[in-house]
Design an enzyme around this catalytic site. Structure first.
Site, PDB file in Angstrom:
ATOM      1  N   GLU A  47       0.833  -1.201   0.000  1.00 30.34           N
ATOM      2  CA  GLU A  47       0.000   0.000   0.000  1.00 30.34           C
ATOM      3  C   GLU A  47       0.870   1.255   0.000  1.00 30.34           C
ATOM      4  OE1 GLU A  47      -3.953   1.406   2.299  1.00 30.34           O
ATOM      5  OE2 GLU A  47      -2.221   1.160   3.609  1.00 30.34           O
ATOM      6  N   LYS A 128      -8.904   3.491  -3.001  1.00 31.39           N
ATOM      7  CA  LYS A 128      -9.399   3.099  -1.683  1.00 31.39           C
ATOM      8  C   LYS A 128     -10.717   3.817  -1.423  1.00 31.39           C
ATOM      9  CE  LYS A 128      -7.669   2.310   3.012  1.00 31.39           C
ATOM     10  NZ  LYS A 128      -6.499   2.479   3.915  1.00 31.39           N
ATOM     11  N   CYS A 162      -5.347  -2.442   2.478  1.00 25.76           N
ATOM     12  CA  CYS A 162      -5.338  -2.292   3.931  1.00 25.76           C
ATOM     13  C   CYS A 162      -6.692  -2.661   4.543  1.00 25.76           C
ATOM     14  CB  CYS A 162      -4.894  -0.880   4.281  1.00 25.76           C
ATOM     15  SG  CYS A 162      -4.350  -0.634   5.988  1.00 25.76           S
TER      16      CYS A 162
END
Length: 339
Positions: A47, A128, A162
């Site tokens: 990430e 994200k 994540c």
């Protein structure tokens, strides 16, 4: 798909050159070259690898972090750009790779997985959906239009970042697209015992994802280095928080088992595994949460894949340039200035 290939996958465990776009792009390309030379066909990166994760958000207040945010902003990835051109060149190793970057679009930053195919084409991206906690001071939100799964000769490829793996609706949405090989991009595992960002918690979430969606997970994480600590740590307390190492890259089979070579938590390297997509089938026989094991009569998910823009422009601007010559010497009756 009617074909269930066997091939090698790779998950990177490495540190970026923090807040240095050009150097981290070069390092990314070298890692793609290395993984491809070792036979990998699908390669996963951590990430926020380019140009590094904004660790300062966990180390101090906004005044302390502003100077680093400015550096991050100036070293973020724009599409198109020279940075993307360089990444595209790495794709000519005849591999698929997914790298997580801080993307600048307009005036805002987003945390984005970029996907490149064996031709070097940028085939899509995933932003994200919701930045986690203090990350909201850095990155804006994604939407369902950028949550792809790609049908390829190596199976259906997708990814999340994540804590997206902790949200059941995210997991269900990905299951609905019959993903088979998943890139799980993580930063590091917090070293503090019992921390919700700890490696045990992150690995548990990824293993659950692998079992729930019957996929191979390529878990890729960063590591902390002395260079990173020297870059942003201004107090001894901050240095004690940001301990060297704490990577946890691994490859996880659809039954939740770890496969492939193991890396030490403070080791830069690449973990590889040879996978067989036919191993997904027994899980589909038992579960398939987006198919025969679902209960749509009373539990279902609405997955809106349309693009959500905060500002919608209606019509076209009528602005025109009126030249100096037209202003000074032209027919005044023909000179129009649009506001």
């Amino acid at each position: 798909m009617s074909n269930y290939p066997k091939y090698r996958v790779a998950a990177v465990q490495a540190s970026p050159v923090l807040l240095d776009l050009d150097a981290t792009i070069d390092k990314t390309c070298r890692l793609v070259d290395e993984a491809a030379a070792n036979g990998a066909k699908v390669i996963a990166f951590p990430e926020a690898f380019i140009p590094g994760y904004p660790w300062w958000i966990w180390l101090g207040n906004a005044d302390y972090g502003m100077k680093y945010y400015i550096q991050l902003y100036k070293n973020s990835v724009e599409i198109p750009s020279l940075a993307v051109q360089k990444l595209s060149s790495a794709g000519t190793n005849k591999v698929y790779f997914c790298v997580s970057v801080t993307e600048k679009d307009g005036g805002s930053l987003y945390l984005t997985q970029l996907w490149f195919d064996p031709n070097g084409d940028l085939i899509g991206k995933h932003r994200k959906l919701k930045a986690t906690n203090a990350e909201k001071t850095i990155w804006g939100d994604g939407d369902g239009s950028m949550m792809p799964v790609f049908e390829t000769e190596f199976g259906n490829l997708g990814g999340l970042q994540c804590w997206e793996h902790f949200l059941p609706l995210n997991v269900a949405a990905m299951a609905s697209m019959n993903e088979q090989v998943h890139v799980a991009s993580w930063p590091i595992g917090m070293p503090q015992e019992g921390h919700l960002f700890g490696p045990e918690q992150c690995v548990t979430a990824t293993k659950y994802y692998a079992i729930s969606n019957q996929v191979f997970c390529l878990l890729s994480s960063q590591i902390w280095t002395e260079e990173q600590r020297d870059k942003i740590c201004e107090t001894e307390e901050q240095r004690n928080f940001m301990k060297v190492g704490h990577g946890f890259s691994k490859i996880i089979a659809p039954n939740g088992m770890e496969i492939g070579n193991k890396l030490a938590h403070d080791e830069e390297g690449i973990t590889y595994a040879d996978i067989d997509l036919e191993q997904i089938i027994p899980g589909k026989f038992l579960i398939d949460s987006a198919g025969h094991y679902s209960t749509p009569g009373f539990l279902s998910l609405s997955f809106d894949r349309t693009e959500k823009k905060p500002i919608k422009h209606i019509g076209e601007s009528a602005q025109e340039t009126v030249t100096y010559e037209e202003i000074q010497y032209g027919n005044k009756a023909n000179v129009k200035v649009h506001s």
